[in-house]
Write a protein that holds these residues in place. Structure first.
Motif, PDB file in Angstrom:
ATOM      1  N   ILE A 164      -6.775   0.493  -3.100  1.00 41.25           N
ATOM      2  CA  ILE A 164      -5.653   1.388  -3.423  1.00 41.25           C
ATOM      3  C   ILE A 164      -5.067   1.036  -4.795  1.00 41.25           C
ATOM      4  O   ILE A 164      -4.761   1.919  -5.609  1.00 41.25           O
ATOM      5  CB  ILE A 164      -4.560   1.310  -2.329  1.00 41.25           C
ATOM      6  CG1 ILE A 164      -5.096   1.891  -1.024  1.00 41.25           C
ATOM      7  CG2 ILE A 164      -3.299   2.054  -2.755  1.00 41.25           C
ATOM      8  CD1 ILE A 164      -4.171   1.706   0.163  1.00 41.25           C
ATOM      9  N   LEU A 165      -4.950  -0.274  -5.070  1.00 45.87           N
ATOM     10  CA  LEU A 165      -4.450  -0.706  -6.373  1.00 45.87           C
ATOM     11  C   LEU A 165      -5.382  -0.234  -7.489  1.00 45.87           C
ATOM     12  O   LEU A 165      -4.937   0.232  -8.542  1.00 45.87           O
ATOM     13  CB  LEU A 165      -4.325  -2.235  -6.417  1.00 45.87           C
ATOM     14  CG  LEU A 165      -3.204  -2.854  -5.582  1.00 45.87           C
ATOM     15  CD1 LEU A 165      -3.333  -4.374  -5.573  1.00 45.87           C
ATOM     16  CD2 LEU A 165      -1.840  -2.461  -6.138  1.00 45.87           C
ATOM     17  N   LYS A 166      -6.693  -0.355  -7.260  1.00 48.61           N
ATOM     18  CA  LYS A 166      -7.675   0.079  -8.257  1.00 48.61           C
ATOM     19  C   LYS A 166      -7.572   1.585  -8.480  1.00 48.61           C
ATOM     20  O   LYS A 166      -7.675   2.077  -9.613  1.00 48.61           O
ATOM     21  CB  LYS A 166      -9.072  -0.300  -7.777  1.00 48.61           C
ATOM     22  CG  LYS A 166     -10.215   0.153  -8.686  1.00 48.61           C
ATOM     23  CD  LYS A 166     -10.187  -0.564 -10.033  1.00 48.61           C
ATOM     24  CE  LYS A 166     -11.490  -0.373 -10.813  1.00 48.61           C
ATOM     25  NZ  LYS A 166     -11.840   1.007 -11.102  1.00 48.61           N
ATOM     26  N   LEU A 167      -7.340   2.324  -7.412  1.00 44.36           N
ATOM     27  CA  LEU A 167      -7.175   3.775  -7.523  1.00 44.36           C
ATOM     28  C   LEU A 167      -5.941   4.102  -8.368  1.00 44.36           C
ATOM     29  O   LEU A 167      -5.967   4.994  -9.221  1.00 44.36           O
ATOM     30  CB  LEU A 167      -7.045   4.394  -6.127  1.00 44.36           C
ATOM     31  CG  LEU A 167      -6.827   5.900  -6.051  1.00 44.36           C
ATOM     32  CD1 LEU A 167      -7.975   6.646  -6.716  1.00 44.36           C
ATOM     33  CD2 LEU A 167      -6.676   6.343  -4.595  1.00 44.36           C
ATOM     34  N   SER A 168      -4.860   3.354  -8.148  1.00 38.57           N
ATOM     35  CA  SER A 168      -3.642   3.552  -8.928  1.00 38.57           C
ATOM     36  C   SER A 168      -3.901   3.248 -10.404  1.00 38.57           C
ATOM     37  O   SER A 168      -3.475   3.984 -11.294  1.00 38.57           O
ATOM     38  CB  SER A 168      -2.526   2.652  -8.387  1.00 38.57           C
ATOM     39  OG  SER A 168      -1.331   2.841  -9.104  1.00 38.57           O
ATOM     40  N   LEU A 172      -5.800  -7.827  -9.749  1.00 34.89           N
ATOM     41  CA  LEU A 172      -6.356  -6.584 -10.302  1.00 34.89           C
ATOM     42  C   LEU A 172      -6.348  -6.643 -11.836  1.00 34.89           C
ATOM     43  O   LEU A 172      -7.335  -6.298 -12.485  1.00 34.89           O
ATOM     44  CB  LEU A 172      -5.541  -5.378  -9.822  1.00 34.89           C
ATOM     45  CG  LEU A 172      -5.918  -4.033 -10.459  1.00 34.89           C
ATOM     46  CD1 LEU A 172      -7.283  -3.571  -9.955  1.00 34.89           C
ATOM     47  CD2 LEU A 172      -4.867  -2.968 -10.169  1.00 34.89           C
ATOM     48  N   SER A 173      -5.217  -7.099 -12.392  1.00 38.14           N
ATOM     49  CA  SER A 173      -5.100  -7.201 -13.842  1.00 38.14           C
ATOM     50  C   SER A 173      -6.198  -8.095 -14.404  1.00 38.14           C
ATOM     51  O   SER A 173      -6.842  -7.769 -15.409  1.00 38.14           O
ATOM     52  CB  SER A 173      -3.705  -7.751 -14.196  1.00 38.14           C
ATOM     53  OG  SER A 173      -3.565  -7.942 -15.570  1.00 38.14           O
ATOM     54  N   GLU A 174      -6.440  -9.230 -13.747  1.00 40.41           N
ATOM     55  CA  GLU A 174      -7.513 -10.145 -14.182  1.00 40.41           C
ATOM     56  C   GLU A 174      -8.876  -9.464 -14.134  1.00 40.41           C
ATOM     57  O   GLU A 174      -9.690  -9.611 -15.047  1.00 40.41           O
ATOM     58  CB  GLU A 174      -7.547 -11.379 -13.282  1.00 40.41           C
ATOM     59  CG  GLU A 174      -6.528 -12.434 -13.639  1.00 40.41           C
ATOM     60  CD  GLU A 174      -6.703 -13.682 -12.762  1.00 40.41           C
ATOM     61  OE1 GLU A 174      -7.849 -13.998 -12.391  1.00 40.41           O
ATOM     62  OE2 GLU A 174      -5.695 -14.319 -12.454  1.00 40.41           O
ATOM     63  N   SER A 175      -9.115  -8.731 -13.057  1.00 40.26           N
ATOM     64  CA  SER A 175     -10.434  -8.117 -12.896  1.00 40.26           C
ATOM     65  C   SER A 175     -10.659  -6.985 -13.905  1.00 40.26           C
ATOM     66  O   SER A 175     -11.793  -6.647 -14.219  1.00 40.26           O
ATOM     67  CB  SER A 175     -10.612  -7.580 -11.470  1.00 40.26           C
ATOM     68  OG  SER A 175      -9.764  -6.473 -11.245  1.00 40.26           O
ATOM     69  N   MET A 176      -9.550  -6.419 -14.428  1.00 49.11           N
ATOM     70  CA  MET A 176      -9.662  -5.332 -15.394  1.00 49.11           C
ATOM     71  C   MET A 176      -9.787  -5.843 -16.829  1.00 49.11           C
ATOM     72  O   MET A 176     -10.048  -5.077 -17.748  1.00 49.11           O
ATOM     73  CB  MET A 176      -8.435  -4.403 -15.303  1.00 49.11           C
ATOM     74  CG  MET A 176      -8.364  -3.597 -14.012  1.00 49.11           C
ATOM     75  SD  MET A 176      -9.791  -2.508 -13.814  1.00 49.11           S
ATOM     76  CE  MET A 176     -10.714  -3.363 -12.557  1.00 49.11           C
ATOM     77  N   SER A 177      -9.536  -7.143 -17.042  1.00 47.31           N
ATOM     78  CA  SER A 177      -9.614  -7.695 -18.392  1.00 47.31           C
ATOM     79  C   SER A 177     -10.775  -8.668 -18.494  1.00 47.31           C
ATOM     80  O   SER A 177     -10.760  -9.724 -17.880  1.00 47.31           O
ATOM     81  CB  SER A 177      -8.306  -8.414 -18.754  1.00 47.31           C
ATOM     82  OG  SER A 177      -8.427  -8.997 -20.033  1.00 47.31           O
ATOM     83  N   LYS A 178     -11.764  -8.294 -19.264  1.00 54.76           N
ATOM     84  CA  LYS A 178     -12.902  -9.184 -19.502  1.00 54.76           C
ATOM     85  C   LYS A 178     -12.674 -10.010 -20.774  1.00 54.76           C
ATOM     86  O   LYS A 178     -13.494 -10.825 -21.154  1.00 54.76           O
ATOM     87  CB  LYS A 178     -14.194  -8.372 -19.663  1.00 54.76           C
ATOM     88  CG  LYS A 178     -14.495  -7.451 -18.489  1.00 54.76           C
ATOM     89  CD  LYS A 178     -14.644  -8.227 -17.192  1.00 54.76           C
ATOM     90  CE  LYS A 178     -14.928  -7.295 -16.024  1.00 54.76           C
ATOM     91  NZ  LYS A 178     -14.536  -7.862 -14.737  1.00 54.76           N
ATOM     92  N   ALA A 219       0.838  -1.201   0.000  1.00 51.46           N
ATOM     93  CA  ALA A 219       0.000   0.000   0.000  1.00 51.46           C
ATOM     94  C   ALA A 219       0.876   1.255   0.000  1.00 51.46           C
ATOM     95  O   ALA A 219       0.614   2.214  -0.742  1.00 51.46           O
ATOM     96  CB  ALA A 219      -0.929  -0.005   1.213  1.00 51.46           C
ATOM     97  N   ALA A 220       1.926   1.258   0.825  1.00 50.63           N
ATOM     98  CA  ALA A 220       2.827   2.418   0.891  1.00 50.63           C
ATOM     99  C   ALA A 220       3.491   2.668  -0.460  1.00 50.63           C
ATOM    100  O   ALA A 220       3.594   3.809  -0.935  1.00 50.63           O
ATOM    101  CB  ALA A 220       3.894   2.194   1.970  1.00 50.63           C
ATOM    102  N   SER A 221       3.924   1.597  -1.089  1.00 52.85           N
ATOM    103  CA  SER A 221       4.602   1.722  -2.373  1.00 52.85           C
ATOM    104  C   SER A 221       3.656   2.216  -3.468  1.00 52.85           C
ATOM    105  O   SER A 221       4.007   3.081  -4.271  1.00 52.85           O
ATOM    106  CB  SER A 221       5.201   0.360  -2.763  1.00 52.85           C
ATOM    107  OG  SER A 221       5.958   0.448  -3.927  1.00 52.85           O
ATOM    108  N   VAL A 222       2.444   1.681  -3.491  1.00 52.43           N
ATOM    109  CA  VAL A 222       1.474   2.061  -4.524  1.00 52.43           C
ATOM    110  C   VAL A 222       1.015   3.507  -4.335  1.00 52.43           C
ATOM    111  O   VAL A 222       0.917   4.271  -5.308  1.00 52.43           O
ATOM    112  CB  VAL A 222       0.264   1.100  -4.515  1.00 52.43           C
ATOM    113  CG1 VAL A 222      -0.835   1.599  -5.441  1.00 52.43           C
ATOM    114  CG2 VAL A 222       0.708  -0.294  -4.946  1.00 52.43           C
ATOM    115  N   ILE A 223       0.754   3.902  -3.081  1.00 46.43           N
ATOM    116  CA  ILE A 223       0.342   5.300  -2.828  1.00 46.43           C
ATOM    117  C   ILE A 223       1.478   6.242  -3.224  1.00 46.43           C
ATOM    118  O   ILE A 223       1.253   7.288  -3.850  1.00 46.43           O
ATOM    119  CB  ILE A 223      -0.048   5.497  -1.346  1.00 46.43           C
ATOM    120  CG1 ILE A 223      -1.352   4.747  -1.046  1.00 46.43           C
ATOM    121  CG2 ILE A 223      -0.216   6.981  -1.026  1.00 46.43           C
ATOM    122  CD1 ILE A 223      -1.743   4.720   0.426  1.00 46.43           C
ATOM    123  N   GLY A 224       2.708   5.871  -2.885  1.00 45.17           N
ATOM    124  CA  GLY A 224       3.858   6.690  -3.273  1.00 45.17           C
ATOM    125  C   GLY A 224       3.968   6.823  -4.784  1.00 45.17           C
ATOM    126  O   GLY A 224       4.215   7.920  -5.314  1.00 45.17           O
TER     127      GLY A 224
END
Length: 448
Positions: free
Chosen positions: A89-93, A184-190, A52-57
């Motif tokens: 947080i990943l989805k926000l990124s 996340l990648s899977e959920s973004m690809s239909k 989370a820290a890395s992604v927010i950064g």
């Protein structure tokens, strides 16, 4: 504590989260006032989790400083607490990636299994094959440079992690995704379906499937039924099992065909019918013969034959006018290059060139390959006629070559060598970083 007992990892202290976040935003630089002002609240959103820290950064780094407070107050603080906190947080990124094409590139990566080391050049070439790397007509930027820029953005966003894979020689820059990032990648690809031997081959959203990876499942009949149902929609196919020529011919809209590690020994002649193909990968496959029909793929950009059993290139390879990357090396000085390789003016990757005696195989073929980059090995230099002949390779104009190997035959008749003149004519561009010379029989190297 029992050997098989799970050990619960604790949360990181706030100061550790701050170090990770700060490093991501400013590297070793000074912390700007805008970041210091939101420090406490941002650390709280990390919830002691390094990802989370890395992604927010990474998210803050991609945005302007004046937007930081707004991102915190309008987006980060509105995230709900709970088990899916990191995924939010990943989805926000992901949502804040700067272009829809980068989002497509990221979602495409779920075609690789979790924990995969995805080689950098392969990834860019796949994205290019799918048409995700769009160039501006007015810009001189190459598609490969756009791909590198997309990788930088995904790295900065902490959606990718860069690693060096030393299992191959030479070592390669690769990328990995954290398991949650892969989710996340899977959920973004239909439009992606991955099937392995534990899955059934029923595809519920078949009309939407564009990208398919098959890792041996069921019998050939099941596989053929599946491919038939997807024949018009499929753009990418990764498969490491036998593929019949009849079935291949039906995949008329295929852009990407990855047959690496396949046990098939022959590439079907019908591949020549797949006129939209831009990427063909036969790495480490059992395929030994390439049909001449391959040379009808005028849109082909990448042909990967590394560590395959291919011993000869088709004679008509000069007709692959869109070819940019030929990944192929064979350590045989008697290997004859196909005639007129110089017609492949888009070529950037050429791992070796064996100079031949007859016209169309001489060193002048390299002269028109202005876009060559990376490493190149030139062999049989004893067949080059003096300095003027060597200059026809125009190595001094190839600014993107960083490694060069020059090789003469180790056993030669007579003692009338022109090695010094030839070497003088092969002066590389000043950008060259590495030069290796084998079997040079001159008394001295050229001056100046």
């Amino acid at each position: 504590m029992m050997d098989d007992e799970a050990y619960a990892l604790g949360r990181l202290p706030d100061d550790h989260c701050w170090s990770i976040l700060k490093e991501k935003v400013v590297g070793g630089g000074e912390v700007p006032d805008e970041l210091q002002a939101i420090k406490e609240r941002v650390i709280k959103r990390c919830d002691g989790l390094p990802l989370a820290a890395s992604v927010i950064g990474g998210l803050l780094r991609l945005k302007r400083k004046k937007e930081w407070r707004s991102i915190l107050e309008n987006r980060l603080l509105s995230l709900s607490a709970g088990g899916d906190h990191v995924m939010q947080i990943l989805k926000l990124s992901f949502d804040n990636l700067p272009s829809p094409y980068i989002k497509k590139c990221f979602a495409y990566c779920c075609i690789f299994p979790k924990d995969s080391k995805i080689e950098r050049n392969m990834l860019i070439e796949l994205w290019m094959g799918e048409g995700f790397l769009q160039t501006d007509v007015k810009s001189q930027t190459m598609m490969e440079e756009i791909g590198m820029n997309y990788l930088r953005i995904l790295l900065q966003s902490s959606l990718f992690e860069e690693i060096i894979d030393e299992s191959d020689y030479p070592s390669k820059t690769c990328y990995q995704m954290h398991d949650l990032v892969h989710d996340l990648s899977e959920s973004m690809s239909k439009s992606t379906k991955v099937i392995n031997d534990r899955d059934t081959c029923i595809v519920d959203n078949g009309d939407q499937i564009r990208y398919l990876a098959i890792d041996s499942f069921g019998g050939g009949e099941d596989r053929d039924k599946l491919l038939e149902s997807l024949s018009t929609s499929l753009h990418t196919l990764f498969v490491n099992v036998d593929l019949s020529g009849d079935m291949l011919m039906k995949l008329k809209n295929l852009y990407v065909l990855n047959l690496s590690y396949t046990t098939t020994e022959e590439l079907p002649v019908s591949i020549g019918k797949l006129i939209h193909l831009r990427y063909v990968n036969l790495k480490r496959s059992a395929i030994g013969i390439l049909p001449d029909s391959l040379c009808k793929l005028y849109n082909l950009q990448t042909l990967t034959l590394s560590y395959s059993k291919v011993k000869d290139l088709p004679k008509g390879i000069r007709d692959l006018i869109s070819l940019r990357h030929l990944h192929y090396d064979i350590s045989d000085n008697d290997f004859q290059m196909p005639l007129e390789m110089g017609r492949l003016t888009c070529l950037q990757t050429l791992e070796f060139f064996n100079v031949g005696r007859e016209k169309g195989r001489q060193i002048e073929e390299l002269g028109s390959l202005k876009n060559l980059k990376g490493k190149l090995e030139i062999r049989n230099l004893e067949l080059v006629k003096g300095k003027e002949g060597a200059e026809e390779a125009k190595l001094s104009e190839k600014a993107n070559l960083f490694g060069l190997v020059l090789q003469w035959a180790c056993e030669r008749e007579g003692d009338d060598y022109n090695d010094e003149d030839v070497l003088d004519g092969l002066r590389p561009h000043p950008n060259l970083e590495e030069l290796v010379i084998w079997n040079f029989m001159g008394d001295q190297f050229p001056h100046g």
